[in-house]
Design an enzyme around this catalytic site. Structure first.
Site, mmCIF file in Angstrom:
data_model
loop_
_atom_site.group_PDB
_atom_site.id
_atom_site.type_symbol
_atom_site.label_atom_id
_atom_site.label_comp_id
_atom_site.label_asym_id
_atom_site.label_seq_id
_atom_site.Cartn_x
_atom_site.Cartn_y
_atom_site.Cartn_z
ATOM 1 N N LYS A 1 13.963 -12.020 -7.507
ATOM 2 C CA LYS A 1 12.832 -11.543 -8.308
ATOM 3 C C LYS A 1 13.141 -11.645 -9.812
ATOM 4 O O LYS A 1 14.294 -11.828 -10.216
ATOM 5 C CB LYS A 1 12.514 -10.089 -7.921
ATOM 6 C CG LYS A 1 12.000 -9.948 -6.478
ATOM 7 C CD LYS A 1 11.463 -8.550 -6.237
ATOM 8 C CE LYS A 1 10.932 -8.387 -4.822
ATOM 9 N NZ LYS A 1 10.198 -7.118 -4.627
ATOM 10 N N TYR B 1 1.684 -10.854 -0.873
ATOM 11 C CA TYR B 1 1.660 -9.390 -0.859
ATOM 12 C C TYR B 1 0.313 -8.859 -0.362
ATOM 13 O O TYR B 1 -0.139 -7.792 -0.808
ATOM 14 C CB TYR B 1 1.978 -8.849 -2.257
ATOM 15 C CG TYR B 1 3.453 -8.929 -2.609
ATOM 16 C CD1 TYR B 1 4.429 -8.410 -1.756
ATOM 17 C CD2 TYR B 1 3.886 -9.511 -3.799
ATOM 18 C CE1 TYR B 1 5.781 -8.487 -2.062
ATOM 19 C CE2 TYR B 1 5.243 -9.579 -4.120
ATOM 20 C CZ TYR B 1 6.176 -9.064 -3.239
ATOM 21 O OH TYR B 1 7.521 -9.126 -3.553
ATOM 22 N N ASN C 1 13.174 -4.458 -7.729
ATOM 23 C CA ASN C 1 14.195 -4.258 -6.700
ATOM 24 C C ASN C 1 14.911 -5.538 -6.256
ATOM 25 O O ASN C 1 15.268 -5.706 -5.098
ATOM 26 C CB ASN C 1 13.589 -3.509 -5.507
ATOM 27 C CG ASN C 1 12.430 -4.257 -4.876
ATOM 28 O OD1 ASN C 1 12.154 -5.396 -5.244
ATOM 29 N ND2 ASN C 1 11.762 -3.637 -3.917
ATOM 30 N N HIS D 1 13.274 -10.154 -2.729
ATOM 31 C CA HIS D 1 12.383 -10.033 -1.574
ATOM 32 C C HIS D 1 13.082 -10.656 -0.377
ATOM 33 O O HIS D 1 13.744 -11.688 -0.521
ATOM 34 C CB HIS D 1 11.069 -10.796 -1.812
ATOM 35 C CG HIS D 1 10.320 -11.013 -0.525
ATOM 36 N ND1 HIS D 1 9.545 -10.032 0.046
ATOM 37 C CD2 HIS D 1 10.293 -12.072 0.341
ATOM 38 C CE1 HIS D 1 9.047 -10.492 1.197
ATOM 39 N NE2 HIS D 1 9.493 -11.721 1.389
ATOM 40 N N GLU E 1 6.286 -16.951 5.926
ATOM 41 C CA GLU E 1 6.674 -16.992 4.508
ATOM 42 C C GLU E 1 7.412 -18.285 4.173
ATOM 43 O O GLU E 1 7.217 -18.848 3.086
ATOM 44 C CB GLU E 1 7.528 -15.763 4.169
ATOM 45 C CG GLU E 1 6.718 -14.474 4.247
ATOM 46 C CD GLU E 1 7.519 -13.213 3.945
ATOM 47 O OE1 GLU E 1 8.754 -13.295 3.743
ATOM 48 O OE2 GLU E 1 6.906 -12.129 3.908
#
Ligand code: ADP
Length: 137
Positions: free
Chosen positions: A9, A49, A112, A115, A126
């Site tokens: 990220k 998302y 965070n 992913h 994905e």
């Protein structure tokens, strides 16, 4: 063999933690079978998302995830989906134990680090979203 999608990220990219985080995945025995750097678009993020797209904090997630180019990676290994989620720790970095990736490098519930797909079924979806078949080895 099992495969999962991970995304380094924007916080991980910006703070230069990609190498240290990747080393943990490689030390756990997982093999890189796909890798691509990309600037995430609004359309792709809404799809990726979709399970949180209607929640009030979604615009913040979209801003965050499109704030820097990211690296998407396909990792392969036995039980890789669950094992990578274990290495990450829980979604909220402030609740993640030291020694986990989010506990060591994450900031909060949104910022965070990485992913990772949460089930083999979602991993397949994905991986298809981020890679064409010829980009996976
Ligand atoms: P995970 O990424 O651990 O599978 P989720 O699928 O629940 O977690 O959420 C997707 C992403 O949305 C999280 O990784 C995080 O970046 C963001 N997010 C989740 N919950 C919140 C929240 N309450 N506030 C802000 N961002 C959130």
């Amino acid at each position: 063999m099992d495969r999962t999608l991970i995304i380094f990220k924007p916080d991980c990219m910006k703070q230069g933690h990609v190498g240290q985080v990747l080393a943990r995945f490689e030390s756990a025995g997982f093999k890189i079978v796909g890798c691509r750097m990309t600037q995430l678009t609004s359309a792709l993020l809404r799809e990726h998302y979709a399970h949180v797209a209607d929640l009030p904090f979604y615009p913040e997630i979209e801003n965050f995830m499109s704030s820097e180019p990211v690296i998407a990676m396909a990792l392969e290994g036995e039980g890789v989906v669950d094992k990578v989620r274990g290495l990450l720790g829980p979604t909220d970095s402030s609740k993640a134990e030291k020694g986990t990736i989010r506990g060591d490098f994450g900031k909060d519930v949104m910022v965070n680090v990485v992913h990772a797909s949460d089930s083999p079924e979602n991993a397949e979806i994905e991986l298809n979203r981020f890679f064409s078949p010829g980009e996976l080895y």
